[in-house]
Design an enzyme around this catalytic site. Structure first.
Site, PDB file in Angstrom:
ATOM      1  N   ASP A 320     102.140  77.769 -24.483  1.00  0.00           N
ATOM      2  CA  ASP A 320     102.032  76.519 -23.958  1.00  0.00           C
ATOM      3  C   ASP A 320     103.354  75.743 -23.823  1.00  0.00           C
ATOM      4  O   ASP A 320     104.382  76.542 -24.148  1.00  0.00           O
ATOM      5  CB  ASP A 320     101.177  75.414 -24.743  1.00  0.00           C
ATOM      6  CG  ASP A 320     100.623  74.466 -24.059  1.00  0.00           C
ATOM      7  OD1 ASP A 320      99.539  73.748 -24.441  1.00  0.00           O
ATOM      8  OD2 ASP A 320     101.252  73.873 -23.146  1.00  0.00           O
ATOM      9  N   GLU A 518      96.033  64.463 -23.590  1.00  0.00           N
ATOM     10  CA  GLU A 518      96.704  64.850 -24.633  1.00  0.00           C
ATOM     11  C   GLU A 518      96.842  63.965 -25.863  1.00  0.00           C
ATOM     12  O   GLU A 518      96.072  63.094 -26.112  1.00  0.00           O
ATOM     13  CB  GLU A 518      98.172  65.934 -24.746  1.00  0.00           C
ATOM     14  CG  GLU A 518      97.998  66.702 -23.546  1.00  0.00           C
ATOM     15  CD  GLU A 518      99.152  67.665 -23.231  1.00  0.00           C
ATOM     16  OE1 GLU A 518      99.713  67.872 -22.217  1.00  0.00           O
ATOM     17  OE2 GLU A 518      99.675  68.284 -24.265  1.00  0.00           O
TER      18      GLU A 518
END
Ligand code: GLC
Length: 629
Positions: A320, A518
């Site tokens: 990521d 997020e």
């Protein structure tokens, strides 16, 4: 706020630095690389086997690999952000991939502007001696959501409410067509997280709280890739993410620690990835979260032993966004120890958007000192190259702009509208106030989310965090209501409810959340409606007119105290650009069929609450009403 301001020095500074170094870099070439010729580096002959599309992929990979220098191999494992690298850098450093982070768009944010940008990077890649094509990745997580005018579909939690894997596949295909026309060949989707605590800021990226729902919706991978990667035109690479356990962290903390047994991890969080591998997913992205205190980006057992060996995953693993910088805890940042831990854990490609040059230099050093074996480097390259050959990237490296005809098309918007209608969950319908009559009388509409495309699309739309307002083309829920009622019916809109009186047959209050993504969406404290919504609802209730509440939110909210004052409640999730689908259910054009993909808590303090945990939620997993006729 652009993500670069959250994770690296201010974007202006970063871009200035990169540009200056880039200019130097282009002249000086990276350490270890050299102008063609000095290290016996030669351009591939036109008849090299790897350039022959008729040959088996394995043969092409074997032939290419043995021609590759160390620079070629390190570059293939490196992914840079478009804002931190120019096409000349792709050439000089042999970069294997470039990405657009959330909201990172070309100056001209149109399909043409994107195709020109991506093809520019591809020309940079094909200017290298071996002409290895780069692969361009972006988060097309609910349509091609970075691009203005794209069809934006409901976020995953709404698709989970449809229980319709065929719909997910069709959405994947439609998205692939819109993505392919812009030259992008790779989407970082689907998210196969299993959300266990709705406080989590990424709850809306989950198809549901039990593994069988995300597992069923892996059909979206087939929509993206085709029955086999590259099997047909407009096939794009899919990504099963975030491996593994991101939805199970303590307290629903994004990037937190999943403190459960391995047996629980295997029972709840692993099954969707097993299904994704069976469907031939070409890439898997590692989660920021930890399992039992160990950062997933450094977890060799789960990445190599379980994902690659036990599940038999043959594609490539991508980190990521700066994900390796957190391995081992402490101050985040790129270190030799972290690079070695991540490479040896089994990660193959590294999303190092801004410090990709440092990554290459560090990786080279860790090979030179023997901490990383060339066999691991070659395994990573073999996996990446195999996917690129399977996709046909070597044979068709540039954008197929003919797919731009599908971009934001009526057909795609009709599909999205259908998905919106199927995702609506009717939770209360006292006195069968729903469906509303299409004709006769006056309807009052209120609420901050009634006429706001940005709020109904949510995060990951045009920008990383999303934003309120008319951010792209589409139909708001209010516009959908106006389009549905018969001529002569009065529809009055007042955001805060001012003007409501008993002359109205019903009041529709569209309230809920504003966009986030997020960790910005974590709700460690309350999960209730904001004061603006509560005031609007109070004004409507005081009028005595029946109130139909439509919640636009990325998760269940704490509404038990207010629910008795509402005549009806519809959870709309984050429907995307085709708000008419909400009106389809409100007026009965489509009978509601949506069912909760997550348990609905009696209060925030009840989180986590999930099917089978012995708790008594306000509405259980799978709950949903329909109409009698
Ligand atoms: C993010 C997300 C991931 C996304 C990636 C690229 O931090 O965790 O889901 O695909 O960056 O934008």
């Amino acid at each position: 706020m652009p993500r670069s301001l959250l994770r690296t020095p201010p974007r202006v500074l970063v871009l200035g630095l990169v540009t200056a170094l880039g200019a130097l870099g282009a002249a000086a070439l990276p350490a270890g690389a050299a102008p063609a010729g000095r290290f016996q580096e030669r351009a591939a002959p036109a008849d090299a086997p790897y350039l022959d599309a008729r040959r088996p992929v394995r043969e092409r990979v074997d032939d290419l690999l043995k021609r590759m220098t160390l620079d070629d191999r390190l570059g293939q494992m490196t992914q840079a952000e478009r804002g931190g690298a120019a096409p000349a850098d792709v050439t000089a450093y042999r970069l294997g991939s470039v990405l657009s982070g959330g909201g990172s768009v070309p100056a001209e944010n149109t399909p043409q502007g994107w195709a020109d940008m991506v093809d520019g990077y591809q020309r940079g890649a094909l200017a290298t001696p071996l002409r290895i094509p780069m692969i361009y990745g972006a988060d097309a997580v609910h349509g091609h959501n970075n691009v203005y005018g794209a069809t934006i579909f409901p976020h995953d939690i709404g698709l989970g409410a449809t229980r319709d894997p065929g719909l997910a596949r069709r959405i994947g295909r439609a998205t692939a067509e819109e993505v392919a026309g812009t030259g992008v060949q790779w989407t970082f989707a689907p998210c196969l997280c299993v959300v266990r605590n709705d406080r989590w800021g990424r709850s809306y990226e989950s198809f549901g709280e039990v593994p069988e729902l995300p597992s069923a919706m892996t059909t979206e991978i087939v929509g993206f890739q085709g029955e086999r990667l590259g099997a047909r035109p407009a096939s794009i690479l899919a990504t099963a993410k975030h491996y593994v356990g991101d939805g199970g962290t303590a307290g629903g903390k994004d990037q937190g620690d999943t403190q459960i047994s391995e047996a629980e991890l295997r029972k709840v969080h692993l099954p969707p990835f097993r299904e994704a591998v069976k469907r031939g997913v070409g890439s898997v992205m590692i989660s920021y979260s930890s399992f039992d205190g160990v950062k997933m980006h450094g977890n060799k057992y789960l990445i190599t032993d379980v994902l690659k060996r036990e599940l038999g995953f043959k594609g490539f693993v991508v980190s990521d966004y700066n994900g390796i910088d957190q391995i081992g805890g402490g101050t985040p940042g790129l270190t030799p120890e972290r690079v070695t831990a991540a490479v040896n854990a089994g990660i193959d490609m590294f999303m190092q958007p801004w410090d990709w040059k440092d990554f290459i230099t560090t990786l080279r050093g860790e090979i030179a000192n023997g901490h990383i074996a060339m066999s691991r480097i070659d395994d990573a390259n073999r996996r990446i190259l195999t996917v690129k050959f399977q996709m046909g990237l070597f044979d068709h490296p540039y954008a197929d702009r003919s797919w731009q005809r599908t971009f934001g098309s009526d057909a795609h918007r009709a599909l999205a509208r259908r998905a919106v209608a199927e995702s609506q969950v009717v939770l209360k319908n006292a006195g069968n106030v729903l469906p509303l009559p299409e004709g006769g009388g006056k309807i009052f509409v209120a609420g901050k989310n009634a006429d706001d495309i940005g709020n109904q699309t949510g995060g990951w739309t045009l920008t990383w965090q999303g934003s309120s307002g008319p951010i792209t083309k589409g139909t708001t829920i209010l516009q959908g209501i106006r389009q549905t009622v018969r001529p002569g019916t009065t529809v009055t809109y007042s955001k805060d409810g001012t003007g409501i009186d008993r002359s109205y047959k019903a009041a529709v209050a569209v309230v809920g959340e504003t966009p986030y993504a997020e960790f910005m969406g974590d709700r460690p404290d309350g999960m209730g409606l904001d004061d603006q919504d509560l005031a609007t609802l109070a004004a409507l209730r005081a009028s005595g007119v029946p109130v139909v509440v439509v919640l636009v939110s990325g998760r269940p909210l704490d509404i038990a105290a207010q629910l008795p004052g509402w005549n009806a409640l519809v959870e709309s999730w984050l429907p995307g650009t085709e708000g008419r689908g909400v009106a389809d259910v409100l007026f009965g054009t489509v009978r509601p069929s949506g069912r909760l993909p997550v348990s609905w808590p009696r209060s925030a303090s009840q989180e986590p609450v999930n099917r089978g945990d012995g708790k008594s939620p306000l509405f259980p997993y799978g709950f949903g009403l329909t109409y009698r006729h």
